[in-house]
Design a protein around this motif. Structure first.
Motif, PDB file in Angstrom:
ATOM      1  N   GLY A 148       0.577  12.635  -9.201  1.00  0.00           N
ATOM      2  CA  GLY A 148      -0.226  13.794  -8.850  1.00  0.00           C
ATOM      3  C   GLY A 148      -1.605  13.469  -8.341  1.00  0.00           C
ATOM      4  N   GLU A 149      -1.904  12.183  -8.140  1.00  0.00           N
ATOM      5  CA  GLU A 149      -3.222  11.782  -7.649  1.00  0.00           C
ATOM      6  C   GLU A 149      -3.170  11.753  -6.121  1.00  0.00           C
ATOM      7  OE1 GLU A 149      -4.761   8.281  -9.512  1.00  0.00           O
ATOM      8  OE2 GLU A 149      -3.964   8.818 -11.478  1.00  0.00           O
ATOM      9  N   THR A 150      -3.151  12.942  -5.532  1.00  0.00           N
ATOM     10  CA  THR A 150      -2.868  13.048  -4.103  1.00  0.00           C
ATOM     11  C   THR A 150      -3.984  12.479  -3.227  1.00  0.00           C
ATOM     12  OG1 THR A 150      -3.728  15.323  -4.183  1.00  0.00           O
ATOM     13  CG2 THR A 150      -1.339  15.028  -4.385  1.00  0.00           C
ATOM     14  N   SER A 151      -5.248  12.633  -3.630  1.00  0.00           N
ATOM     15  CA  SER A 151      -6.332  12.117  -2.783  1.00  0.00           C
ATOM     16  C   SER A 151      -6.302  10.598  -2.714  1.00  0.00           C
ATOM     17  CB  SER A 151      -7.687  12.604  -3.298  1.00  0.00           C
ATOM     18  OG  SER A 151      -7.918  12.172  -4.629  1.00  0.00           O
ATOM     19  N   HIS A 152      -6.098   9.945  -3.877  1.00  0.00           N
ATOM     20  CA  HIS A 152      -6.003   8.487  -3.887  1.00  0.00           C
ATOM     21  C   HIS A 152      -4.723   8.029  -3.178  1.00  0.00           C
ATOM     22  CE1 HIS A 152      -8.761   8.918  -7.499  1.00  0.00           C
ATOM     23  NE2 HIS A 152      -9.434   8.143  -6.666  1.00  0.00           N
ATOM     24  N   ALA A 153      -3.670   8.826  -3.312  1.00  0.00           N
ATOM     25  CA  ALA A 153      -2.420   8.480  -2.634  1.00  0.00           C
ATOM     26  C   ALA A 153      -2.610   8.501  -1.129  1.00  0.00           C
ATOM     27  CB  ALA A 153      -1.319   9.456  -3.040  1.00  0.00           C
ATOM     28  N   LEU A 154      -3.300   9.512  -0.621  1.00  0.00           N
ATOM     29  CA  LEU A 154      -3.525   9.600   0.819  1.00  0.00           C
ATOM     30  C   LEU A 154      -4.348   8.427   1.332  1.00  0.00           C
ATOM     31  CD1 LEU A 154      -4.133  13.417   1.367  1.00  0.00           C
ATOM     32  CD2 LEU A 154      -2.336  12.019   2.411  1.00  0.00           C
ATOM     33  N   LEU A 155      -5.292   7.961   0.529  1.00  0.00           N
ATOM     34  CA  LEU A 155      -6.087   6.806   0.931  1.00  0.00           C
ATOM     35  C   LEU A 155      -5.196   5.575   1.094  1.00  0.00           C
ATOM     36  CD1 LEU A 155      -8.764   5.384   1.491  1.00  0.00           C
ATOM     37  CD2 LEU A 155      -9.046   5.094  -0.994  1.00  0.00           C
ATOM     38  N   GLU A 156      -4.340   5.311   0.099  1.00  0.00           N
ATOM     39  CA  GLU A 156      -3.445   4.155   0.176  1.00  0.00           C
ATOM     40  C   GLU A 156      -2.445   4.313   1.323  1.00  0.00           C
ATOM     41  OE1 GLU A 156      -3.428   1.329  -1.498  1.00  0.00           O
ATOM     42  OE2 GLU A 156      -5.188   1.875  -2.689  1.00  0.00           O
ATOM     43  N   LEU A 157      -1.939   5.517   1.501  1.00  0.00           N
ATOM     44  CA  LEU A 157      -0.957   5.739   2.559  1.00  0.00           C
ATOM     45  C   LEU A 157      -1.589   5.624   3.943  1.00  0.00           C
ATOM     46  CD1 LEU A 157       0.999   8.684   0.913  1.00  0.00           C
ATOM     47  CD2 LEU A 157       1.829   6.344   1.238  1.00  0.00           C
ATOM     48  N   SER A 158      -2.849   6.006   4.068  1.00  0.00           N
ATOM     49  CA  SER A 158      -3.534   5.842   5.351  1.00  0.00           C
ATOM     50  C   SER A 158      -3.682   4.364   5.698  1.00  0.00           C
ATOM     51  CB  SER A 158      -4.909   6.513   5.297  1.00  0.00           C
ATOM     52  OG  SER A 158      -4.785   7.910   5.117  1.00  0.00           O
ATOM     53  N   ILE A 159      -3.996   3.549   4.687  1.00  0.00           N
ATOM     54  CA  ILE A 159      -4.068   2.104   4.914  1.00  0.00           C
ATOM     55  C   ILE A 159      -2.694   1.570   5.305  1.00  0.00           C
ATOM     56  CG2 ILE A 159      -4.530  -0.122   3.825  1.00  0.00           C
ATOM     57  CD1 ILE A 159      -6.550   1.329   2.011  1.00  0.00           C
ATOM     58  N   ALA A 160      -1.663   2.049   4.592  1.00  0.00           N
ATOM     59  CA  ALA A 160      -0.295   1.603   4.887  1.00  0.00           C
ATOM     60  C   ALA A 160       0.093   1.959   6.318  1.00  0.00           C
ATOM     61  CB  ALA A 160       0.678   2.242   3.894  1.00  0.00           C
TER      62      ALA A 160
ATOM     63  N   HIS B  60       0.831  -1.207   0.000  1.00  0.00           N
ATOM     64  CA  HIS B  60       0.000   0.000   0.000  1.00  0.00           C
ATOM     65  C   HIS B  60       0.869   1.262   0.000  1.00  0.00           C
ATOM     66  CE1 HIS B  60      -4.030  -1.705   0.367  1.00  0.00           C
ATOM     67  NE2 HIS B  60      -3.543  -2.596   1.214  1.00  0.00           N
ATOM     68  N   HIS B  61       1.991   1.212   0.705  1.00  0.00           N
ATOM     69  CA  HIS B  61       2.893   2.364   0.741  1.00  0.00           C
ATOM     70  C   HIS B  61       3.431   2.685  -0.653  1.00  0.00           C
ATOM     71  CE1 HIS B  61       6.949   4.186   1.093  1.00  0.00           C
ATOM     72  NE2 HIS B  61       6.384   4.902   2.051  1.00  0.00           N
TER      73      HIS B  61
ATOM     74  N   ILE C 286       2.974  10.777   3.786  1.00  0.00           N
ATOM     75  CA  ILE C 286       1.717  11.461   4.055  1.00  0.00           C
ATOM     76  C   ILE C 286       1.953  12.966   4.160  1.00  0.00           C
ATOM     77  CG2 ILE C 286      -0.063  11.811   5.813  1.00  0.00           C
ATOM     78  CD1 ILE C 286       0.008   8.804   6.348  1.00  0.00           C
ATOM     79  N   ALA C 287       3.020  13.371   4.827  1.00  0.00           N
ATOM     80  CA  ALA C 287       3.344  14.794   4.932  1.00  0.00           C
ATOM     81  C   ALA C 287       3.579  15.398   3.550  1.00  0.00           C
ATOM     82  CB  ALA C 287       4.582  14.975   5.813  1.00  0.00           C
ATOM     83  N   LEU C 288       4.285  14.677   2.694  1.00  0.00           N
ATOM     84  CA  LEU C 288       4.537  15.170   1.341  1.00  0.00           C
ATOM     85  C   LEU C 288       3.238  15.301   0.551  1.00  0.00           C
ATOM     86  CD1 LEU C 288       6.454  15.968  -0.928  1.00  0.00           C
ATOM     87  CD2 LEU C 288       6.787  13.524  -1.410  1.00  0.00           C
ATOM     88  N   ALA C 289       2.347  14.326   0.685  1.00  0.00           N
ATOM     89  CA  ALA C 289       1.071  14.379  -0.030  1.00  0.00           C
ATOM     90  C   ALA C 289       0.253  15.588   0.406  1.00  0.00           C
ATOM     91  CB  ALA C 289       0.284  13.093   0.204  1.00  0.00           C
ATOM     92  N   HIS C 290       0.194  15.854   1.704  1.00  0.00           N
ATOM     93  CA  HIS C 290      -0.533  17.022   2.203  1.00  0.00           C
ATOM     94  C   HIS C 290       0.103  18.315   1.696  1.00  0.00           C
ATOM     95  CE1 HIS C 290      -3.514  15.139   4.671  1.00  0.00           C
ATOM     96  NE2 HIS C 290      -2.636  14.540   5.476  1.00  0.00           N
ATOM     97  N   ALA C 291       1.429  18.361   1.668  1.00  0.00           N
ATOM     98  CA  ALA C 291       2.112  19.565   1.196  1.00  0.00           C
ATOM     99  C   ALA C 291       1.797  19.828  -0.275  1.00  0.00           C
ATOM    100  CB  ALA C 291       3.618  19.426   1.409  1.00  0.00           C
ATOM    101  N   LEU C 292       1.775  18.774  -1.080  1.00  0.00           N
ATOM    102  CA  LEU C 292       1.457  18.939  -2.499  1.00  0.00           C
ATOM    103  C   LEU C 292       0.027  19.410  -2.709  1.00  0.00           C
ATOM    104  CD1 LEU C 292       3.236  15.795  -4.025  1.00  0.00           C
ATOM    105  CD2 LEU C 292       3.904  18.197  -4.277  1.00  0.00           C
ATOM    106  N   ARG C 293      -0.850  19.078  -1.789  1.00  0.00           N
ATOM    107  CA  ARG C 293      -2.238  19.523  -1.869  1.00  0.00           C
ATOM    108  C   ARG C 293      -2.417  20.935  -1.314  1.00  0.00           C
ATOM    109  NH1 ARG C 293      -6.238  15.738  -2.390  1.00  0.00           N
ATOM    110  NH2 ARG C 293      -7.582  16.768  -0.854  1.00  0.00           N
ATOM    111  N   GLY C 294      -1.342  21.501  -0.761  1.00  0.00           N
ATOM    112  CA  GLY C 294      -1.428  22.827  -0.177  1.00  0.00           C
ATOM    113  C   GLY C 294      -1.926  22.836   1.241  1.00  0.00           C
ATOM    114  N   SER C 295      -2.065  21.654   1.846  1.00  0.00           N
ATOM    115  CA  SER C 295      -2.537  21.546   3.237  1.00  0.00           C
ATOM    116  C   SER C 295      -1.328  21.575   4.169  1.00  0.00           C
ATOM    117  CB  SER C 295      -3.347  20.265   3.416  1.00  0.00           C
ATOM    118  OG  SER C 295      -4.440  20.219   2.513  1.00  0.00           O
ATOM    119  N   VAL C 296      -0.789  22.785   4.371  1.00  0.00           N
ATOM    120  CA  VAL C 296       0.442  22.907   5.134  1.00  0.00           C
ATOM    121  C   VAL C 296       0.247  22.467   6.585  1.00  0.00           C
ATOM    122  CG1 VAL C 296       2.225  24.521   5.912  1.00  0.00           C
ATOM    123  CG2 VAL C 296       1.226  24.760   3.630  1.00  0.00           C
TER     124      VAL C 296
END
Length: 246
Positions: free
Chosen positions: A157-169, A146-147, A189-199
């Protein structure tokens, strides 16, 4: 395929290294690749680094672990694994999972994210559709699958789907035997949030990450090259003898 017994994995690989036979070493490393990766990475990578390219062609799960692979990925294209017809019939579902994982990572290394996404989808489909023991055990590689799927989605660039997989991981990583699993996932997960602008979310993930210090490094003796001659120091000093005076 051994997915959880690190002690057996280490013992078998060291025994294979003692034979000095490259294919024997490769077979042992491939059979025990996950527990070696989790608990004896330095030993595993040192052994893989000794293998010639003609052997690694038959073991893509080992080639992706070679220390030079990330450096040469831009100039060396991922390859279709060479598998004999006999071996193809005997490949287990776990070995197919590992092969799919290796291909996904190699394509990502080479910059071909579209191809990496194809393998990520294949691996995700296998996790969902195949009811095998390794997909249900917390001490196996399921969290890492999953990671890496999440990391590939992140690269695309599919950050929302990436966060889902990373949350499972992350959830599975908490239950795994690898001490730094959750720490590794939190970085992604931190990188995915940063790319989404969720600092704020990125900083929160990093704050949780520092609460998981990295495990102390393991020191492992480096294996000698298969069938290599002994180093000069074990034969002689290597210096020419001074001629006797007449």
């Amino acid at each position: 395929m051994n997915l959880s017994d690190a002690d057996t994995a280490e013992r078998e690989l060291r025994h294979a290294l003692e034979t000095g036979h490259a294919e024997t070493i490769a077979q042992s490393a491939a059979t025990h690749v996950w527990p070696l990766y989790s608990a004896h990475f330095a030993l595993l990578q040192s052994a893989v680094a000794l293998l010639p390219s003609t052997v690694l062609e038959w073991h893509p799960t080992l080639r992706v672990l070679h220390p030079m692979t990330p450096l040469l990925a831009r100039t060396t294209r991922p390859f279709t694994p060479r598998v004999s017809p006999e071996d193809a019939q005997a490949v287990s579902p776990d070995e197919v999972d590992m092969l799919t994982l290796a291909q996904m990572i190699e394509f990502r290394y080479s910059g071909d994210v579209a191809a990496a996404l194809t393998y990520a989808q294949r691996l995700r489909d296998r996790i969902v559709q195949l009811q095998i023991e390794s997909h249900e055990r917390t001490d196996g590689p399921i969290w890492y699958y999953h990671h890496e799927i999440g990391s590939t989605l992140l690269a695309a660039g599919e950050t929302s789907h990436a966060l889902l997989e990373l949350s499972i991981a992350r959830q599975l990583g908490r239950l795994s035997l690898q001490p730094d699993a959750e720490r590794l996932v939190l970085g992604r997960i931190a990188l995915a949030h940063a790319l989404r602008g969720s600092v704020g979310d990125a900083e929160q993930a990093l704050g949780e990450l520092v609460q998981h210090p990295p495990p102390p490094p393991r020191t492992e003796p480096r294996p000698s090259r298969p069938n290599a001659p002994p180093p000069p120091s074990s034969r002689s000093s290597g210096w020419p003898r001074k001629p006797k005076s007449c």
